[in-house]
Structures are given as structure tokens and as C-alpha cells.
Design an enzyme around this catalytic site. Sequence first.
Site, mmCIF file in Angstrom:
data_model
loop_
_atom_site.group_PDB
_atom_site.id
_atom_site.type_symbol
_atom_site.label_atom_id
_atom_site.label_comp_id
_atom_site.label_asym_id
_atom_site.label_seq_id
_atom_site.Cartn_x
_atom_site.Cartn_y
_atom_site.Cartn_z
ATOM 1 N N THR A 18 -7.957 -1.341 12.613
ATOM 2 C CA THR A 18 -8.630 0.077 12.193
ATOM 3 C C THR A 18 -10.769 -0.404 13.106
ATOM 4 O O THR A 18 -10.330 -1.210 14.084
ATOM 5 C CB THR A 18 -9.614 0.160 10.730
ATOM 6 O OG1 THR A 18 -10.743 0.461 10.151
ATOM 7 C CG2 THR A 18 -10.135 -1.631 10.445
ATOM 8 N N TYR B 199 -15.913 -4.616 4.735
ATOM 9 C CA TYR B 199 -14.736 -3.978 5.704
ATOM 10 C C TYR B 199 -14.305 -4.270 6.989
ATOM 11 O O TYR B 199 -13.134 -5.339 7.111
ATOM 12 C CB TYR B 199 -14.815 -2.399 4.437
ATOM 13 C CG TYR B 199 -13.538 -1.447 5.759
ATOM 14 C CD1 TYR B 199 -11.813 -2.030 4.930
ATOM 15 C CD2 TYR B 199 -13.656 -0.845 6.058
ATOM 16 C CE1 TYR B 199 -10.719 -1.262 4.781
ATOM 17 C CE2 TYR B 199 -12.257 -0.566 7.257
ATOM 18 C CZ TYR B 199 -10.783 -0.595 6.213
ATOM 19 O OH TYR B 199 -9.331 -0.112 7.030
ATOM 20 N N GLU C 104 -12.870 0.460 12.369
ATOM 21 C CA GLU C 104 -13.967 0.011 11.957
ATOM 22 C C GLU C 104 -14.611 -1.657 12.645
ATOM 23 O O GLU C 104 -15.329 -2.196 12.328
ATOM 24 C CB GLU C 104 -13.958 0.099 10.722
ATOM 25 C CG GLU C 104 -14.184 0.851 9.961
ATOM 26 C CD GLU C 104 -15.972 1.880 10.173
ATOM 27 O OE1 GLU C 104 -16.668 0.632 9.830
ATOM 28 O OE2 GLU C 104 -15.706 3.259 9.777
ATOM 29 N N ALA D 196 -4.532 -2.461 1.321
ATOM 30 C CA ALA D 196 -6.122 -2.974 1.446
ATOM 31 C C ALA D 196 -6.780 -2.462 0.820
ATOM 32 O O ALA D 196 -6.807 -1.033 -0.711
ATOM 33 C CB ALA D 196 -6.764 -2.170 3.159
ATOM 34 N N ASP E 200 -1.239 6.652 3.593
ATOM 35 C CA ASP E 200 -0.436 6.021 4.621
ATOM 36 C C ASP E 200 1.073 5.723 4.319
ATOM 37 O O ASP E 200 1.718 5.827 4.592
ATOM 38 C CB ASP E 200 -0.650 5.252 5.015
ATOM 39 C CG ASP E 200 -2.248 5.493 6.312
ATOM 40 O OD1 ASP E 200 -2.928 6.700 6.239
ATOM 41 O OD2 ASP E 200 -2.841 4.731 7.372
ATOM 42 N N LYS F 174 -10.827 -6.656 8.426
ATOM 43 C CA LYS F 174 -10.035 -6.496 9.109
ATOM 44 C C LYS F 174 -9.562 -6.442 9.847
ATOM 45 O O LYS F 174 -8.914 -7.319 10.894
ATOM 46 C CB LYS F 174 -9.990 -4.985 8.345
ATOM 47 C CG LYS F 174 -9.823 -4.027 8.139
ATOM 48 C CD LYS F 174 -8.024 -4.215 7.901
ATOM 49 C CE LYS F 174 -7.454 -3.174 6.825
ATOM 50 N NZ LYS F 174 -6.318 -3.439 6.748
ATOM 51 N N GLY G 177 -0.571 4.389 -1.241
ATOM 52 C CA GLY G 177 -1.750 4.942 -0.624
ATOM 53 C C GLY G 177 -1.172 6.781 0.307
ATOM 54 O O GLY G 177 -0.173 6.683 0.358
ATOM 55 N N GLY H 226 0.826 -1.335 0.486
ATOM 56 C CA GLY H 226 -0.597 0.419 -0.098
ATOM 57 C C GLY H 226 0.754 0.754 0.215
ATOM 58 O O GLY H 226 0.462 2.203 0.638
ATOM 59 N N HIS I 21 -8.251 8.999 10.007
ATOM 60 C CA HIS I 21 -7.090 9.357 9.760
ATOM 61 C C HIS I 21 -6.737 10.260 8.235
ATOM 62 O O HIS I 21 -6.819 9.238 7.593
ATOM 63 C CB HIS I 21 -5.609 8.553 10.576
ATOM 64 C CG HIS I 21 -5.008 8.022 9.975
ATOM 65 N ND1 HIS I 21 -5.846 6.869 10.159
ATOM 66 C CD2 HIS I 21 -4.252 7.336 8.837
ATOM 67 C CE1 HIS I 21 -5.291 5.531 9.882
ATOM 68 N NE2 HIS I 21 -4.577 6.146 8.651
#
Length: 324
Positions: free
Chosen positions: A125, A148, A127, A82, A13, A152, A11, A8, A178
Site C-alpha cells: 500500500t 496499518y 500508506e 487485511a 478488490d 503492511k 472485499g 479477502g 483505488h
Amino acid sequence: MKRAFVTGITGQDGSYLAELLLEKGYEVHGLVRRSSLLNRSRIDHLHDDARLHLHYGDLTDGVSLVNLVRMIEPHEVYNLGAMSHVKVSFEMPDYTASTNAIGTLRLLEAIHAARLECRFYQASTSEMFGSTPPPQDEQSTFHPRSPYGSSKLQAHWVTINYREAYGMFAVSGILFNHESPRRGENFVTRKITKAVAAIEAGIQDHVELGNLDAVRDWGYAPEYVEGMWRMLQQDEPDDYVLATGVGHTVRDFCAAAFEHAGLRWEDHVKHNESFERPAEVDALIGNASKAHGALGWRAETHALDLARLMVDADRGDVSRLLGG
């Protein structure tokens, strides 16, 4: 020179983490999915650094992961790759699970099979908490409300399993929302700030949003990747929540962003129920006390300052677009 492998990396991050690691003297290897279009704008400014190496591969392709892990022999692995959009995960549940959950398993198994003594970071996360009432910390019950969040959660538990079963230095960072100017344009915060800049410039008239009452704990992405790195520098592996501890509604974020441009959000925001999730997560507010004490980490930038920071960045983009 330490070697880090970052999935990733293109992305939000991943780009900030790559910057941080290069600043700390690492050799950085990044996983990039092959496509007909280059999508590396977030790391273009790092292109000339000879310590940055990009490799084609995918978390859905176990063979590529095995080969890369054996070739790179990283000291640290950061699994940030992800399918990360919650709403889209309802439309692509199979792909979401294969990338997020089984992809993490593939990567952990590649490291285990290679018998590498490396340290592994899993991007978990908030979530995963879903409908669990706030504030949420490392001991809170998980109750995800989306494919999602569920994918995770599986990745989170398999990381713990490899730590306990094989003695791997594997940690999960349970990061609350974030954001930054590098946030994807289909995420609500960036959608808002990009719209503010465009409306102020007369390019568009309004923006359509879903649930304005959802409460989130928004922090600043560059600060959060510092927390990721600190987790892998500890003597023992453990899991940590990173959060500001302060919740705001989407409406609050809207108001701050539009007010920064001298606009009333009520004049430019329209509700569109198609942007609402089939199962909503009402409130996510984290308690990062453990990270404060063990890592010496603390969020400095909170949601409303973040809204203004992102509006200014998007204003700059619009000005360049218009030749200003």
C-alpha cells in the site's frame, strides 16, 4: 485450468479480482472469515459459478492456512485480506499487526512448507510511504504513519525476504488509493458519495468528515486488479507501484461529488476532528512508470470521474431503497 487462492475475496478488490480470474478461465478459491452474519454481498452474483469455491479460515490462524494451501494446491495466491482501515488501526494495533504482518508471514510459510511452485501476490500500500514527499515510486523511502502502514511494511519486506531466501515467485503491488461503488462505507470516498445520494434524496442533511486537505492519488479498483494479475504473469518476480500519478484533496473529491448532484458541498459538509488520524499522511501521489513499461498497465479513470461514477451508483442504491 489454473487455480487461484484469494484471501479477502469478499472485499472490494477481492470481488473484482474473482470476476477477472473467472473471466480468464481460472478455478477460484476464496478465504472467508466465519461470522454469525454473512458478508458476501460483493460476490453474491458469482454464487452460481461452479468454479468458485469459498473456504472458512483466517489470516490469524496458521493451521487453517496450511491446510487450505495443501488442499487447494493453487498456481497463484493473491493475499488481499487485511485489517485495512487506517484510522481503526490506531484503535486495534495488535489485531492489525497480527492480521496484516504476521498473517502474510503465516501464508508465505504455508506455501513454503508445502513446497508449492506457485506465484504469490502481496497487497502492499501507498500508506507505507507515509510522510515521504511525493511523487513516490518503487525506490522511494518508506516512512509509515500508522499501525496499518507499519504492518503492511513488514508484510512487504517479508514477501521480499521469501523471494530472496527461497526463490519464491513473490511480488508486492504497491497500490495507491483505488475506489469503486463496492468500497466500504466507512472509507472517506464512499462515505462522501453515499452521503451525496442520501442528501439529494432528502434522507439526510449533512456528512461529517475529518481532514479535507489530505491529498490522495485515487484510481478505479477494477483497473488495479488487472494490474495485480499482470504482475504474476511476468517472467521474473518484481515489485510495482500502481497509481494514476494525479493527486487531489478530499475537498476536491467532495466538490466533484456534490456538484454532480447539483449541490454545494459547503452547505452539507461539517468538520469532525474525531475522524482525523493521530499522525496524518499529507500527500500520496504515485509514479507508476515502471508498471507502464513492464506491465503495459495504465490507470484510465481518475479521481473526479470516479467521484461521479460512485455518486451515480449510490443514487441507484437509494432509488431501490425508496422503491423507485
